[in-house]
Design an enzyme around this catalytic site. Structure first.
Site, PDB file in Angstrom:
ATOM      1  N   SER A 102     -15.359 -57.509   1.208  1.00 14.09           N
ATOM      2  CA  SER A 102     -14.890 -56.586   2.228  1.00 14.09           C
ATOM      3  C   SER A 102     -13.397 -56.755   2.508  1.00 14.09           C
ATOM      4  O   SER A 102     -12.576 -56.588   1.625  1.00 14.09           O
ATOM      5  CB  SER A 102     -15.738 -56.758   3.489  1.00 14.09           C
ATOM      6  OG  SER A 102     -15.496 -55.753   4.427  1.00 14.09           O
ATOM      7  N   ASP A 243     -16.165 -49.755   3.862  1.00  9.51           N
ATOM      8  CA  ASP A 243     -17.224 -49.473   4.832  1.00  9.51           C
ATOM      9  C   ASP A 243     -16.644 -49.304   6.234  1.00  9.51           C
ATOM     10  O   ASP A 243     -17.385 -49.065   7.188  1.00  9.51           O
ATOM     11  CB  ASP A 243     -18.324 -50.531   4.811  1.00  9.51           C
ATOM     12  CG  ASP A 243     -17.856 -51.926   5.213  1.00  9.51           C
ATOM     13  OD1 ASP A 243     -16.630 -52.124   5.397  1.00  9.51           O
ATOM     14  OD2 ASP A 243     -18.703 -52.830   5.322  1.00  9.51           O
TER      15      ASP A 243
END
Length: 444
Positions: A102, A243
């Site tokens: 991430s 995301d």
């Protein structure tokens, strides 16, 4: 021993903490656990990754683990995490694996797992998978070994899904998108152009090393300058696996996840799509969000910090919108997890539909100054049980009244207590936070 799974999968320094051996074993165990409920067919797994260099190594290990457990692999290459989640459902797979850390720096990597339908795993299933790492398992041989195919149209499938979820074309909008040299580098500019926007791509040239390197949602400074320089209507910043999404208005001012949620909540309420007139946020969301939603008759339900807790509340109660200040925003009608591209498309669609600037839309929420102080402590439990700390918090809360807020939260991973104070003025918030930090430090 510490639990292997964190709040968002398994993460660590690639090839040191997160080794190929661990990735292989984890993937094999996941295949056995997540496909155990249905023996009527050969299990299928979708595998994607972000572009960091170690992803190539870990993808090979994950694919080996899945196929060694008898699962067929559909490899989708470099794509955002929410694309992998979507494709698990679209391809009717039994599980999905996303290899990404991430927003973490490049040396780290991680493994995120999805169940059938593209849903994140509950703690109990993660525990089963972790237990399976040390359990002996009979491996298939011959024709029972899994096979690997590449999904050549994976990006097109994901793009079509996003465009279907965009209610208004983006013609007339100019957007600068910071892709963090990550998983959205190909997808985000392409999708926003297909939706009708004029797109300037920034940090969209991943080389395996430069992911999240002073760019993306954690470092929007260059994006803010680029929006002004290009005369764009807005900027969008994604993190390494896309995301999450934060925005920048035409003047270069940051619009965070709380403000984005406020805009989307009013949009959904206007169209009758905001289930139970409720928004789900974490305890870290700004008090300004709560006040803005209250003024428009919208209830805010709060959860613990972490998008997984937001997701659990959304699914359990049937709500239509939730997210975090960091930019994880979930729209369950269209996605099973936070999707930065979907969030950006819905935000830009609102701009195009109303003809309003992002600054005008975001003005629905007055973001109160928020100060966060991380206090190193020897004993987090001693702080939690301290009457002196409780009295100090009570005194500050009394001073702030309804115009401020105090939150003390022990870190889940470090010997820290996080002291957060919101107040109408920055100086007031800073003084109160420093005062409380001093009390916390003294009692620990």
């Amino acid at each position: 021993m510490a639990r292997l799974f964190g709040t968002d999968g398994v993460r660590g320094l690639a090839n040191a903490e997160l080794t190929p051996e661990l990735a292989l074993a984890l993937a094999a165990s996941a295949a056995r656990v997540l496909a155990a409920h249905d023996r009527s067919h050969r299990p299928v797994a979708v595998v994607g990754r972000d572009p960091r260099a170690s992803g190539e190594m870990l993808e090979a290990a994950v694919v080996a683990g899945l196929t060694s457990a008898g699962a067929d692999v559909r490899r989708v290459g470099v794509l955002p995490t929410p694309a992998v989640a979507y494709l698990v459902g679209a391809l009717e797979a039994d599980l999905g694996v996303m290899i990404s850390a991430s927003h973490n720096p490049m040396p780290d990597n991680g493994i995120k797992l999805f169940a059938a339908g593209g849903h994140k795993l509950p703690d109990g299933i993660e525990d089963e998978i972790e237990a399976g790492l040390s359990a002996g398992a009979v491996r298939p041989t011959g024709a029972g070994v899994g096979r690997v195919t590449d999904v050549e149209d994976a990006l097109d499938r994901y793009a079509a899904h996003l465009l279907d979820a965009t209610p208004h074309p983006l013609a007339g909008l100019k957007v600068v998108v910071d892709c963090a040299n990550g998983a959205s580098s190909a997808a985000a500019p392409e999708v926003y152009r297909r939706a009708g926007a004029e797109v300037v791509a920034l940090h969209a040239d991943p080389d395996g090393i430069n992911i999240n390197d002073h760019c993306g949602s954690n470092h929007p400074e260059q994006l803010r300058k680029a929006v002004v320089a290009h005369g764009a209507d807005l900027g969008i910043a994604h993190d390494g696996d896309a995301d999450r999404c934060v925005a920048v208005d035409s003047a270069g001012e940051l619009v965070d996840g709380d403000q984005i949620m406020a805009v989307l909540a009013l949009s959904l309420a206007e169209s009758g799509e905001l289930a139970k007139d409720t928004l789900v946020a974490t305890v870290m969301s700004n008090l300004g969000l709560h006040l803005a939603m209250k003024a428009h008759g919208i209830t805010v339900v709060t959860t613990a910090v972490g998008d997984r807790y937001v997701l659990e509340e959304l699914r359990a109660s049937g709500y239509a919108l939730g997210g975090e200040q960091s930019g994880h925003v979930v729209l369950p009608a269209h996605a099973t997890t936070g999707d930065g591209l979907l969030t950006a498309l819905r935000l830009m669609s609102r701009m195009a539909a109303t003809g309003k600037s992002l600054a005008d839309l975001a003005a629905v929420m007055n973001r109160l100054p928020q100060v966060l102080v991380n206090v190193p402590v020897a004993d987090k439990a001693a702080v939690a049980g301290s009457a002196e700390v409780r009295d100090a918090v009570g005194a500050v809360e009394a001073e702030l009244g309804e115009e401020g807020r105090v939150l003390l939260r022990p870190s889940g991973t470090e010997q820290l207590v996080r002291v957060m104070v919101e107040a109408p003025a920055q100086a007031t918030a800073q003084a109160a936070a420093d005062r409380l930090a001093g009390v916390v430090s003294a009692v620990s």
